[in-house]
Design an enzyme around this catalytic site. Sequence first.
Site, PDB file in Angstrom:
ATOM      1  N   HIS A  50      30.223  33.004  10.687  1.00  0.00           N
ATOM      2  CA  HIS A  50      30.040  34.452  10.667  1.00  0.00           C
ATOM      3  C   HIS A  50      28.640  34.843  10.204  1.00  0.00           C
ATOM      4  O   HIS A  50      27.957  35.656  10.818  1.00  0.00           O
ATOM      5  CB  HIS A  50      31.033  35.017   9.645  1.00  0.00           C
ATOM      6  CG  HIS A  50      31.891  36.101  10.220  1.00  0.00           C
ATOM      7  ND1 HIS A  50      31.685  36.673  11.438  1.00  0.00           N
ATOM      8  CD2 HIS A  50      32.968  36.733   9.705  1.00  0.00           C
ATOM      9  CE1 HIS A  50      32.603  37.589  11.667  1.00  0.00           C
ATOM     10  NE2 HIS A  50      33.406  37.639  10.620  1.00  0.00           N
ATOM     11  N   GLU A  72      33.425  31.110  16.512  1.00  0.00           N
ATOM     12  CA  GLU A  72      33.972  31.997  15.485  1.00  0.00           C
ATOM     13  C   GLU A  72      35.333  32.565  15.918  1.00  0.00           C
ATOM     14  O   GLU A  72      36.243  32.695  15.103  1.00  0.00           O
ATOM     15  CB  GLU A  72      32.962  33.118  15.261  1.00  0.00           C
ATOM     16  CG  GLU A  72      33.363  34.124  14.234  1.00  0.00           C
ATOM     17  CD  GLU A  72      32.582  35.413  14.420  1.00  0.00           C
ATOM     18  OE1 GLU A  72      32.517  36.156  13.463  1.00  0.00           O
ATOM     19  OE2 GLU A  72      32.057  35.663  15.526  1.00  0.00           O
ATOM     20  N   ASN A 391      24.612   0.105   6.793  1.00  0.00           N
ATOM     21  CA  ASN A 391      24.694  -1.351   6.751  1.00  0.00           C
ATOM     22  C   ASN A 391      26.041  -1.823   6.231  1.00  0.00           C
ATOM     23  O   ASN A 391      26.604  -2.776   6.742  1.00  0.00           O
ATOM     24  CB  ASN A 391      23.586  -1.902   5.845  1.00  0.00           C
ATOM     25  CG  ASN A 391      22.446  -2.445   6.678  1.00  0.00           C
ATOM     26  OD1 ASN A 391      22.615  -3.406   7.401  1.00  0.00           O
ATOM     27  ND2 ASN A 391      21.312  -1.788   6.608  1.00  0.00           N
TER      28      ASN A 391
END
Lengths: 664, 99
Positions: A50, A72, A391
């Site tokens: 918003h 929205e 990793n």
Amino acid sequence: MNSTLQFSDIAKEFHIESIELLEAMENSLVYIRENGMDDEAINAVFRAAHTIKGAAGMYKIDFVVEFTHIAENVLDQVRNGTIAMSDELSELLLECKDHIQHLVEFAVLTCNEEAPTQELCDMTKKLGASLNEIMPISLHHAVDVSTSAPITPLVEKEWTMQLKLGHSIMEQGFEPASFLAYLRKNSATFDAKVHVTSIPVIEALNPTQCYLSFEIEFTTSMSKEEILDVFDFIKDDCEIVLNEQVTAVSTQSVTARQSPKEEVKKTTTQAQPTAYSIRVDAEKIDQLINLIGEMVIANANVVQQSIDMKNSELIESVSIVSRMLEDIREGAMQIRMVQIGETFNKFKRIVMDLSKKLGKEIDLVIKGGETELDKTVVEKITDPLVHIVRNAIDHGIELPSDRGDKSHKGTLTLNAYHDAGTVVIEISDDGKGLDEEMLYKKGVEKGLIEEGVVLSQQEIYKLILAPGFSTAPAVTDLSGRGVGMDVVKRNIEALRGDIEIKSKKGEGTTLIIRLPLTLAIIDGFLVKVGETFYVVPLDMVVECIEINDKEKAEMHGNNYINLRGSILPLLNIGAFFDEQKNEDARANIVVVHYAGRRYGFIVDELFGEFQTVIKPLGKIFHALKGISGATILGSGTVALILDVPMLINFILTLKGGIDESKSA
Amino acid sequence: MITLKESSLHVNPSGELTIYQVEEFSEKVKKLISSAERLYVDLSQLDKIDSAGFQLLVSLQKSCESSQKSFEINGITNSVHNFMLLFGFDWNTQGKGAE
């Protein structure tokens, strides 16, 4: 009105705010993904979308407004309970968040002067279509009564609310009906009456301005704060008068109701923020801290002068100023302190996405998120942490089918805590651990070590931090190129930190990163060796020992002494820095505490505590070992700040890794 | 869709009447309303309305009342009805209960 010019003026601000909102959006979506649907979290997502839409609308960034509007709409239906949240939907909404971020970044980069690229347009189309598929065509802001099941509260209260909305709220992207619908969803009874008296005739109507006010009677178990929170992001622009009429309907006895007049408690909220915060440019804070640093140095000079003049009144006044200056310094440093939790939270998404991509199941556990450290340190550590986490997921944690007796779900733990003036960050996985033999073999293959050379376990582990080192059988887009971990090591060393690796084959690996709390001003302990002054970070100093002749004789050639029954490894600072020998003066040991162990530095003279402004050394001293910076004393003399982690590593190299010095 | 037929103004919004359409919509209506004696609003093609769209319709009704023009509103779809329900608004009483 030149809106483009205006946008370029506020582009930086818009970017910062949007990124913050998007981070909040991501965190809330990840939270929903992990814990299921949550009203507060979905509200935060909706609020972020918003606000971004409203801001983008103000600066006429149409492509951001258009896409955010579609997202929205879906979010509004989700928060009103019309559309059910699912893993697929949260995944899609996360993609939407990424796309909004790309759109915002494009707008900022081009100062909103260019149309979005074809790639961005295609993504808008693709995601928009996916969102529209979810959205039934007849849906609108108000929820059908039949679709929203009211909650069954334990203690319900009757409320009346007069709500006068601000003129600009719709222009900011807020829809009044959404607030009412949400309130109705969380109320057992709900009756609103809109006031339309302020709406003018069409000739005078500004169609995007809000003229509405409401009178609402409702029964809910929400607290006053929760009700007001519904209007939290428009509260500055509206007037709310909330009247409570208490009716206790508990599981126990029902008390007789008194007359409503006696029970009414009136609450008026008119933009009265409870917490007040302002956004300050980080550069301004850095500037302030630099000035305070200069002041600390100047003050040291004043202190020195007052001592030289032997004026007791002046000395007393100067000491008061010194104390106040210390408080100011402390306060300024606190401004720059941030919790590492915010950084840790970013990893939730990384872990979620990568584990999915690799077909692994991984739980992320976050500990010590409240640990604070300097914002500058946090910014510089984020990228290395990303490498380490990637990793751990790619190389460390196995596929569910390869985890043997272990739980098929792997665990990655991020932990942070303070330890002796440093911040420790641990990244642990319960994966396959490091294979010493394989690492050694790879090290020889890559020409990093010579065949047959004897290495300690730590030295073998640290091969993974060498440039070009990779154990990955194939290069993927995640890892295996042998870049990354050496950059991690370099970045951590640049921060005056160090990295330690612990691992057990089959059980997992832990990388322990130690970093200084701050890069600016520290409390130091001043010592002298030969003709040079040195500063040891005070947080690491445990005690100082004056050595008598008997102990001197037992110093085992300056290698270690027996300190109250335990071995204390020693480093002769004078010998290390090649200072002129002064046999008579060398009679003090500064005992430091680092990484759970104690070590001793042999020095000539002790001068005590000293507030130290760290001045980085120039590039010419880049390769200098054992010194992390310099400072200026009150007399104008330069003192060198000892790089304790590096010196301790040197001791360990000498000893081949002393283990007897563990603290009790 | 806004058309003027023999001093009757027909307002038939279709699809959405939200903050994204109201500016253009109100401009068109403003141009024609003075030439009309009657106003017919048909909402049967309307899928979605929001507060801005609602205000526009109320404003039209008020304009008609202030200049003694007749105002008729029909074709209220489920979605528009639900929206009015949330606001506690009735076209017949024009929300007078709340005023």
